[in-house]
Design a protein around this motif. Structure first.
Motif, PDB file in Angstrom:
ATOM      1  N   GLU A   1      -3.200 -34.594  88.826  1.00 48.06           N
ATOM      2  CA  GLU A   1      -3.799 -34.261  90.101  1.00 48.06           C
ATOM      3  C   GLU A   1      -4.401 -32.867  90.050  1.00 48.06           C
ATOM      4  N   SER A   2      -5.261 -32.579  91.028  1.00 51.81           N
ATOM      5  CA  SER A   2      -5.867 -31.248  91.112  1.00 51.81           C
ATOM      6  C   SER A   2      -5.670 -30.646  92.500  1.00 51.81           C
ATOM      7  N   ASN A   3      -4.520 -30.918  93.114  1.00 48.65           N
ATOM      8  CA  ASN A   3      -4.266 -30.337  94.427  1.00 48.65           C
ATOM      9  C   ASN A   3      -3.817 -28.888  94.274  1.00 48.65           C
ATOM     10  N   SER A   4      -3.622 -28.210  95.404  1.00 48.76           N
ATOM     11  CA  SER A   4      -3.315 -26.781  95.367  1.00 48.76           C
ATOM     12  C   SER A   4      -2.022 -26.492  94.620  1.00 48.76           C
ATOM     13  N   ARG A   5      -1.039 -27.375  94.752  1.00 46.26           N
ATOM     14  CA  ARG A   5       0.234 -27.150  94.065  1.00 46.26           C
ATOM     15  C   ARG A   5       0.057 -27.227  92.557  1.00 46.26           C
ATOM     16  N   ARG A   6      -0.708 -28.217  92.106  1.00 53.43           N
ATOM     17  CA  ARG A   6      -0.942 -28.367  90.671  1.00 53.43           C
ATOM     18  C   ARG A   6      -1.741 -27.184  90.117  1.00 53.43           C
ATOM     19  N   ILE A   7      -2.708 -26.681  90.912  1.00 53.22           N
ATOM     20  CA  ILE A   7      -3.500 -25.540  90.471  1.00 53.22           C
ATOM     21  C   ILE A   7      -2.600 -24.329  90.242  1.00 53.22           C
ATOM     22  N   VAL A   8      -1.650 -24.111  91.161  1.00 47.48           N
ATOM     23  CA  VAL A   8      -0.728 -22.983  91.016  1.00 47.48           C
ATOM     24  C   VAL A   8       0.102 -23.138  89.750  1.00 47.48           C
ATOM     25  N   GLN A   9       0.641 -24.344  89.501  1.00 41.77           N
ATOM     26  CA  GLN A   9       1.438 -24.581  88.293  1.00 41.77           C
ATOM     27  C   GLN A   9       0.574 -24.418  87.040  1.00 41.77           C
ATOM     28  N   PHE A  10      -0.645 -24.908  87.122  1.00 43.54           N
ATOM     29  CA  PHE A  10      -1.592 -24.825  86.022  1.00 43.54           C
ATOM     30  C   PHE A  10      -1.877 -23.363  85.670  1.00 43.54           C
ATOM     31  N   MET A  11      -2.205 -22.569  86.680  1.00 40.59           N
ATOM     32  CA  MET A  11      -2.502 -21.154  86.456  1.00 40.59           C
ATOM     33  C   MET A  11      -1.264 -20.394  85.993  1.00 40.59           C
ATOM     34  N   ASN A  12      -0.116 -20.793  86.513  1.00 40.33           N
ATOM     35  CA  ASN A  12       1.141 -20.152  86.119  1.00 40.33           C
ATOM     36  C   ASN A  12       1.368 -20.300  84.622  1.00 40.33           C
ATOM     37  N   GLU A  13       1.124 -21.507  84.107  1.00 41.87           N
ATOM     38  CA  GLU A  13       1.324 -21.747  82.677  1.00 41.87           C
ATOM     39  C   GLU A  13       0.319 -20.950  81.852  1.00 41.87           C
ATOM     40  N   VAL A  14      -0.924 -20.896  82.321  1.00 45.83           N
ATOM     41  CA  VAL A  14      -1.945 -20.134  81.589  1.00 45.83           C
ATOM     42  C   VAL A  14      -1.577 -18.653  81.530  1.00 45.83           C
ATOM     43  N   GLN A  15      -1.217 -18.081  82.669  1.00 44.10           N
ATOM     44  CA  GLN A  15      -0.948 -16.646  82.724  1.00 44.10           C
ATOM     45  C   GLN A  15       0.280 -16.263  81.914  1.00 44.10           C
ATOM     46  N   ILE A  16       1.295 -17.121  81.910  1.00 41.27           N
ATOM     47  CA  ILE A  16       2.506 -16.813  81.146  1.00 41.27           C
ATOM     48  C   ILE A  16       2.245 -16.924  79.653  1.00 41.27           C
ATOM     49  N   LEU A  17       1.663 -18.052  79.225  1.00 39.97           N
ATOM     50  CA  LEU A  17       1.451 -18.248  77.788  1.00 39.97           C
ATOM     51  C   LEU A  17       0.413 -17.290  77.217  1.00 39.97           C
ATOM     52  N   ALA A  18      -0.539 -16.849  78.050  1.00 38.98           N
ATOM     53  CA  ALA A  18      -1.585 -15.954  77.559  1.00 38.98           C
ATOM     54  C   ALA A  18      -1.024 -14.612  77.106  1.00 38.98           C
ATOM     55  N   ARG A  19       0.082 -14.177  77.700  1.00 42.39           N
ATOM     56  CA  ARG A  19       0.622 -12.860  77.352  1.00 42.39           C
ATOM     57  C   ARG A  19       1.831 -12.920  76.415  1.00 42.39           C
ATOM     58  N   LEU A  20       2.210 -14.129  76.010  1.00 39.37           N
ATOM     59  CA  LEU A  20       3.372 -14.263  75.127  1.00 39.37           C
ATOM     60  C   LEU A  20       2.936 -14.702  73.737  1.00 39.37           C
ATOM     61  N   ARG A  21       3.505 -14.077  72.740  1.00 39.60           N
ATOM     62  CA  ARG A  21       3.227 -14.451  71.349  1.00 39.60           C
ATOM     63  C   ARG A  21       4.539 -14.454  70.575  1.00 39.60           C
ATOM     64  N   HIS A  22       4.934 -15.618  70.109  1.00 41.54           N
ATOM     65  CA  HIS A  22       6.169 -15.733  69.331  1.00 41.54           C
ATOM     66  C   HIS A  22       6.016 -16.931  68.406  1.00 41.54           C
ATOM     67  N   LYS A  23       6.563 -16.821  67.227  1.00 39.71           N
ATOM     68  CA  LYS A  23       6.383 -17.882  66.236  1.00 39.71           C
ATOM     69  C   LYS A  23       6.993 -19.206  66.673  1.00 39.71           C
ATOM     70  N   ASN A  24       7.914 -19.160  67.634  1.00 44.38           N
ATOM     71  CA  ASN A  24       8.557 -20.389  68.088  1.00 44.38           C
ATOM     72  C   ASN A  24       8.127 -20.816  69.490  1.00 44.38           C
ATOM     73  N   LEU A  25       6.986 -20.269  69.957  1.00 48.43           N
ATOM     74  CA  LEU A  25       6.377 -20.724  71.203  1.00 48.43           C
ATOM     75  C   LEU A  25       5.039 -21.375  70.884  1.00 48.43           C
ATOM     76  N   VAL A  26       4.735 -22.486  71.536  1.00 52.01           N
ATOM     77  CA  VAL A  26       3.458 -23.140  71.310  1.00 52.01           C
ATOM     78  C   VAL A  26       2.328 -22.210  71.750  1.00 52.01           C
ATOM     79  N   THR A  27       1.221 -22.211  71.018  1.00 57.36           N
ATOM     80  CA  THR A  27       0.088 -21.339  71.323  1.00 57.36           C
ATOM     81  C   THR A  27      -0.898 -22.048  72.235  1.00 57.36           C
ATOM     82  N   LEU A  28      -1.289 -21.365  73.291  1.00 59.18           N
ATOM     83  CA  LEU A  28      -2.308 -21.886  74.197  1.00 59.18           C
ATOM     84  C   LEU A  28      -3.675 -21.403  73.723  1.00 59.18           C
TER      85      LEU A  28
END
Length: 680
Positions: free
Chosen positions: A387-414
């Motif tokens: 879905e692309s409702n407001s709740r999904r957009i928030v979760q979507f952006m949350n994942e982008v913002q968190i993964l964008a600033r994290l770098r670790h060999k055991n975390l998946v790369t976005l």
């Protein structure tokens, strides 16, 4: 700023008036508001229900009207959604899911309610594992049938039997529809596994309709309720004013944690001064909050698709990804959001061959993951949100913002994402070829023998290191499970799926938020108290440890009732010194002293992680050190191990193990999983 202050002041005054006025709603005067203090209630066959649901002994004013259950005859719980009545078969308040069956089609294939079952509002949405079913009524053939159709059944209309048909899948996909004309038809979802049965045996239609289908739900007043609960109130709802209310004993709360007393408030000058102070404080608070919301909205506005002119925008993190090994000879101007590349929908549609079903890698709570090939040669995993409702957009952006600033060999790369203005919300990750830990432990296409003990222990260590890294960077994963632990071709860990993750400020003890996660992994204290901490991840990781030593699922309804939850089962086995009954027989617990020593040590650690009270659980840094010690001592061939005290009154586990032998060798050839999951 002046207009903002005036607007804010007006809003605050309105809020204060709402909560300070004596109860003047249409709530019945004879119904004590204190009944909303009930922690749980029963409605027919559904038990232990709580807010936001109402029904049975819980009056309708104790929750939003959309969640009111009509307990028909005290046996059948019925929920009305978009003018259609559904029989409620089950409710999972942790995962926020329902299993529903249409009431008009209960033990019946014919209906006079010619209305489609639709779930497209912000409160109810389609869940996982459903398949579309279309029922056609009042049909007549336009040509003679050479043989009786398999999907034919009969319904009475105007005193005569008319032909009807059941069609599984999208329209049109059945040649029968080309030779019949039907007056009415309705669309009803059914479970996918039941749809497969129906295709094979159309006589099961009545039974399969009664199996129902899955629906997700979300309470839009959840945050308001949390504020009410945190001030010792109880959540309710005023249907006349269409707004949530906070109840303190038998009256509305005027301010958090205090009772309504209009007379004193009006008659006392001190009350007026206090109200003024509150208003000024609230104005300041709201200004600050609006400033944060404005800044966040500005951040969201940056999140747009690349323009035709090729302009780029920089993220606030000023992070760029090096793609030198994939650069083509023709440089392409790219847009970035928080340092990750923004793709167009068309690029990813082409990369996944129009999201071909043969490229599906897995399916989760928020979407389906597809394997893709980018033009620059990278193999990627593309997560497609449902879905692309407001709740999904928030979760979507949350994942982008968190993964964008994290770098670790055991975390998946976005690698990137689409714009929020795109046709669909898509995330692009590095492709992890060897599936999930759950796939190898319990998957249909593999056996637990594919994960010898050294691999399992290494999975535990690397997952713990990834979680410790997250906690050190003030992030709580909130959905730690074996389905979210991916394995690369060397069986190294890549922790994935950050849609539910939360930033966790260092200056607070907990974050008040509604429990979210996967049944079987959710911290019981978080579930009961709505208080999220880093120890919530520790509890979930404890379940993962038990899965690694047992190869059992976190939740299995086929086990004995007391053992449905693996965490409960593990604690009981450990306390009763029956660990040998829990450990996967393949691991050689009974025959190999070294194996017995290591698995027992891991079980002890899991026991500590699974403590009901979070203060009794270790932090992830301590978990990492313990696991590294187990790995170093066990695989290094120590001659003896000490008894490890769980430090509870209930159990002391370990006996001394003598004359250890080397653990079984790790096999050289591995069978790789063909799928990678992205469950949420």
């Amino acid at each position: 700023m002046l207009s903002l202050s005036l607007t804010t002041t007006t809003t605050i005054v309105a809020i204060i008036l709402i909560f300070s006025l004596h109860h003047t709603t249409s709530l019945p005067p004879y119904a004590p508001l204190s009944t909303c203090q009930l922690t749980s209630f029963n409605c027919g066959t559904i038990t232990n229900l709580s807010y936001p649901f109402t029904g049975g002994d819980r009056p309708s004013f104790c929750g939003p009207p959309q969640f009111h259950l009509n307990c028909q005859d005290g046996v059948v719980p019925v929920l009305n959604i978009s003018s259609v009545s559904y029989r409620v078969l089950s409710i999972n308040s942790v995962a926020q899911t329902l299993t529903l069956a249409r009431l008009d089609l209960w033990n019946e294939t014919c209906t006079k309610v010619y209305v489609n079952s639709t779930f497209d509002d912000p409160i109810f949405g389609y869940g996982l594992g459903n398949q579309n079913l279309t029922l056609f009524y009042e049909c007549k053939p336009t040509s003679a049938f050479t043989e009786k159709p398999k999907n034919l059944f009969h319904c009475e209309s105007n005193g005569a039997l008319n032909e009807s048909y059941a069609l599984v899948g999208s329209l049109p996909s059945d040649p029968i529809l080309g030779i019949v004309e039907c007056v009415q038809h309705i669309s009803v979802p059914i479970l996918k596994e039941q749809a497969d049965r129906l295709v094979e045996n159309r006589s099961l239609l009545r039974e399969i309709l009664m199996k129902g289908f899955n629906v997700n739900y979300w309470n839009p007043y959840e945050s308001v309720c949390l504020e009410c609960v945190s001030s010792d109130g109880h959540c309710g709802f005023d249907s006349d004013k269409n707004q949530p209310i906070c109840i303190c004993e038998d009256q509305l709360c005027s301010t958090p944690g205090k009772r309504n007393n209009v007379g004193v408030a009006i008659g006392a000058t001190v009350g007026g001064v206090a109200a003024l102070v509150v208003i000024l404080g609230c104005v300041y608070f709201m200004i600050q909050r609006r400033r944060k919301i404005y800044q966040k909205s500005r951040s969201m506005e940056l999140f747009i698709a690349p323009t035709s002119s090729g302009d780029t925008f920089a993220s606030t993190t000023i992070t760029s990804q090096s793609l030198s090994s994939y650069q083509s000879s023709n440089p392409v101007t790219r847009s970035y959001y928080f340092g990750v590349q923004v793709f167009t929908y068309e690029e990813l549609e082409e990369a996944t061959k129009n999201f071909d079903a043969s490229r599906e890698l897995g399916e989760g709570g928020f979407g389906t993951v597809y394997k893709g090939e980018l033009k620059d040669g990278r193999t990627v995993a593309v997560k497609r949100h449902y879905e692309s409702n407001s709740r999904r957009i928030v979760q979507f952006m949350n994942e982008v913002q968190i993964l964008a600033r994290l770098r670790h060999k055991n975390l998946v790369t976005l690698f990137g994402c689409t714009s929020k203005h795109s046709r669909e919300l898509l995330l692009v990750y590095e492709f992890i070829p060897n599936g999930t830990v759950a796939y190898h432990l319990q998957g249909r296409g593999s056996k637990s023998t594919l994960l010898p003990w050294p691999i399992r222990l290494n999975i535990a260590v690397e997952t713990a290191e990834a979680l410790a890294y997250l906690h050190a960077n003030d992030v709580i994963h909130r959905d730690v499970k074996t389905n979210n632990i991916l394995l690369d071709d060397q069986f190294c860990v890549k922790v994935a799926d950050f849609g539910l993750s939360r930033d966790f400020p260092t200056d607070v003890t907990h974050v008040s938020t509604a429990p979210q996660g996967t049944p079987g992994y959710v911290d019981p204290e978080y579930y009961q108290c709505y208080q999220l901490t880093d120890k919530s991840d520790v509890y979930s990781f404890g379940v993962v440890l038990v899965e690694l030593i047992s190869s059992l699922q976190a939740v299995d309804i086929n086990r004995n009732r007391s053992d449905v939850n693996l965490s409960n089962m593990a604690i009981k086995k450990i306390q009763n010194q029956e660990l040998h009954e829990l450990v996967d027989p393949y691991l050689g617990f009974e025959k190999d002293p070294a194996m017995r020593r290591m698995t027992t040590a891991v079980a002890e650690l899991a026991f500590r992680c699974l403590q009901q009270e979070r203060d009794l659980r270790p932090c992830m840094d301590e978990v990492v050190e313990i696991l590294r010690g187990i790995k170093s001592d066990g695989l290094g061939g120590r001659e003896e191990t000490e008894i490890l005290d769980i430090r509870t009154d209930e159990a002391i586990l370990l006996k001394k193990a003598h004359s250890p032998v080397s653990p079984n060798s790790v096999v050289d050839n591995w069978v790789s999983g063909s799928s990678v999951s992205n469950s949420s």
